[in-house]
Motif scaffolding. Structure first.
Motif, PDB file in Angstrom:
ATOM      1  N   GLY A 181       0.817  -1.212   0.000  1.00  9.59           N
ATOM      2  CA  GLY A 181       0.000   0.000   0.000  1.00  9.59           C
ATOM      3  C   GLY A 181       0.847   1.256   0.000  1.00  9.59           C
ATOM      4  O   GLY A 181       0.548   2.224  -0.710  1.00  9.59           O
ATOM      5  N   GLN A 187       0.909   3.821  -3.141  1.00  7.80           N
ATOM      6  CA  GLN A 187       0.523   5.201  -2.845  1.00  7.80           C
ATOM      7  C   GLN A 187       1.637   6.176  -3.210  1.00  7.80           C
ATOM      8  O   GLN A 187       1.371   7.243  -3.769  1.00  7.80           O
ATOM      9  CB  GLN A 187       0.173   5.321  -1.370  1.00  7.80           C
ATOM     10  CG  GLN A 187      -0.357   6.680  -0.987  1.00  7.80           C
ATOM     11  CD  GLN A 187      -0.864   6.710   0.450  1.00  7.80           C
ATOM     12  OE1 GLN A 187      -1.230   5.683   0.997  1.00  7.80           O
ATOM     13  NE2 GLN A 187      -0.882   7.876   1.027  1.00  7.80           N
ATOM     14  N   THR A 212       1.872   6.340  -7.214  1.00  3.89           N
ATOM     15  CA  THR A 212       0.738   6.879  -7.961  1.00  3.89           C
ATOM     16  C   THR A 212       0.202   8.202  -7.438  1.00  3.89           C
ATOM     17  O   THR A 212      -0.575   8.859  -8.126  1.00  3.89           O
ATOM     18  CB  THR A 212      -0.430   5.878  -7.942  1.00  3.89           C
ATOM     19  OG1 THR A 212      -0.824   5.663  -6.588  1.00  3.89           O
ATOM     20  CG2 THR A 212      -0.049   4.578  -8.607  1.00  3.89           C
ATOM     21  N   VAL A 248      -1.978   8.469  -5.212  1.00  3.96           N
ATOM     22  CA  VAL A 248      -3.385   8.221  -4.912  1.00  3.96           C
ATOM     23  C   VAL A 248      -3.451   7.210  -3.776  1.00  3.96           C
ATOM     24  O   VAL A 248      -2.680   6.254  -3.747  1.00  3.96           O
ATOM     25  CB  VAL A 248      -4.137   7.670  -6.151  1.00  3.96           C
ATOM     26  CG1 VAL A 248      -5.564   7.301  -5.819  1.00  3.96           C
ATOM     27  CG2 VAL A 248      -4.104   8.685  -7.269  1.00  3.96           C
ATOM     28  N   ARG A 249      -4.365   7.427  -2.856  1.00  6.26           N
ATOM     29  CA  ARG A 249      -4.509   6.523  -1.707  1.00  6.26           C
ATOM     30  C   ARG A 249      -4.895   5.127  -2.196  1.00  6.26           C
ATOM     31  O   ARG A 249      -5.830   4.969  -2.990  1.00  6.26           O
ATOM     32  CB  ARG A 249      -5.590   7.073  -0.783  1.00  6.26           C
ATOM     33  CG  ARG A 249      -5.816   6.277   0.444  1.00  6.26           C
ATOM     34  CD  ARG A 249      -4.925   6.732   1.521  1.00  6.26           C
ATOM     35  NE  ARG A 249      -5.264   6.048   2.761  1.00  6.26           N
ATOM     36  CZ  ARG A 249      -4.500   6.093   3.797  1.00  6.26           C
ATOM     37  NH1 ARG A 249      -3.390   6.790   3.759  1.00  6.26           N
ATOM     38  NH2 ARG A 249      -4.832   5.461   4.886  1.00  6.26           N
ATOM     39  N   ALA A 250      -4.205   4.110  -1.708  1.00  4.64           N
ATOM     40  CA  ALA A 250      -4.469   2.727  -2.106  1.00  4.64           C
ATOM     41  C   ALA A 250      -5.706   2.192  -1.384  1.00  4.64           C
ATOM     42  O   ALA A 250      -5.934   2.492  -0.214  1.00  4.64           O
ATOM     43  CB  ALA A 250      -3.269   1.848  -1.793  1.00  4.64           C
ATOM     44  N   THR A 251      -6.500   1.404  -2.091  1.00  2.00           N
ATOM     45  CA  THR A 251      -7.695   0.772  -1.541  1.00  2.00           C
ATOM     46  C   THR A 251      -7.366  -0.676  -1.198  1.00  2.00           C
ATOM     47  O   THR A 251      -6.789  -1.395  -1.999  1.00  2.00           O
ATOM     48  CB  THR A 251      -8.831   0.788  -2.581  1.00  2.00           C
ATOM     49  OG1 THR A 251      -9.046   2.125  -3.006  1.00  2.00           O
ATOM     50  CG2 THR A 251     -10.105   0.229  -2.000  1.00  2.00           C
ATOM     51  N   SER A 277      -5.125  -1.773  -4.366  1.00  5.81           N
ATOM     52  CA  SER A 277      -5.181  -1.234  -5.721  1.00  5.81           C
ATOM     53  C   SER A 277      -5.527   0.246  -5.646  1.00  5.81           C
ATOM     54  O   SER A 277      -5.895   0.761  -4.588  1.00  5.81           O
ATOM     55  CB  SER A 277      -6.228  -1.965  -6.567  1.00  5.81           C
ATOM     56  OG  SER A 277      -7.518  -1.632  -6.125  1.00  5.81           O
ATOM     57  N   CYS A 278      -5.416   0.904  -6.783  1.00  4.95           N
ATOM     58  CA  CYS A 278      -5.887   2.288  -6.865  1.00  4.95           C
ATOM     59  C   CYS A 278      -6.301   2.555  -8.310  1.00  4.95           C
ATOM     60  O   CYS A 278      -5.769   1.962  -9.248  1.00  4.95           O
ATOM     61  CB  CYS A 278      -4.832   3.274  -6.388  1.00  4.95           C
ATOM     62  SG  CYS A 278      -3.374   3.341  -7.391  1.00  4.95           S
ATOM     63  N   ASP A 279      -7.284   3.415  -8.459  1.00  2.00           N
ATOM     64  CA  ASP A 279      -7.769   3.820  -9.773  1.00  2.00           C
ATOM     65  C   ASP A 279      -7.249   5.215 -10.060  1.00  2.00           C
ATOM     66  O   ASP A 279      -7.459   6.137  -9.268  1.00  2.00           O
ATOM     67  CB  ASP A 279      -9.300   3.819  -9.819  1.00  2.00           C
ATOM     68  CG  ASP A 279      -9.876   2.420  -9.723  1.00  2.00           C
ATOM     69  OD1 ASP A 279      -9.218   1.484 -10.192  1.00  2.00           O
ATOM     70  OD2 ASP A 279     -10.986   2.281  -9.179  1.00  2.00           O
TER      71      ASP A 279
END
Length: 147
Positions: free
Chosen positions: A12, A16, A19, A21-24, A46-48
């Protein structure tokens, strides 16, 4: 990652940092005893990416990471799903090449750096158009192009 959540924690953090972006975290829906998997146990991250974050990540992959991979031929020509989505991956050694990971390499235990899969969802309706789109962005392809 079923035995130790530290792997998912490091994954994670890596995702993060790469990217922005915060990882889910994704959890198991049901228990599968044969795999040692319990219901609601964390199994992946993952992250979108959309908009500016997506373009920055793709530019970083094409301009910084791919040229630094030794003997890298490019993305396989048959990596599509037939609907305009293409996928490629980076092994753990290659993930260490990302600038955000490389500069803080001591922060991530080397044996815990994850393999990363990248799936590019495009608006193209077939793989040929998706490859053309990504080729125009600088992604190299090799091998037989399957459509």
């Amino acid at each position: 990652a079923t035995g130790n959540n530290a792997f998912l924690h490091v994954a994670g953090l890596v995702v993060q940092s790469i990217t922005n972006v915060r990882a889910t975290v994704h959890r198991a829906r049901k228990s599968i005893i044969a795999f040692g998997l319990r219901e609601r146990q964390a199994v992946s991250v993952s992250c979108d990416l959309t908009g500016e974050d997506m373009y920055c990540f793709l530019a970083k992959v094409v301009d910084v990471v791919m040229p630094r991979i030794k003997d890298y031929k490019g993305v396989s020509g048959g990596s599509g799903d037939g609907n305009g989505n293409l996928a490629f991956g980076f092994p753990a050694e290659t993930v260490g090449i990302f600038p955000e990971v490389e500069i803080n390499y001591d922060m991530y235990p080397p044996k815990m750096i994850p393999y990363i899969d990248v799936i590019v969802h495009t608006t193209a309706t077939n793989d040929k158009d998706a490859r053309l789109l990504l080729s125009s962005m600088g992604v190299p392809f090799y091998g037989k192009h399957v459509n």
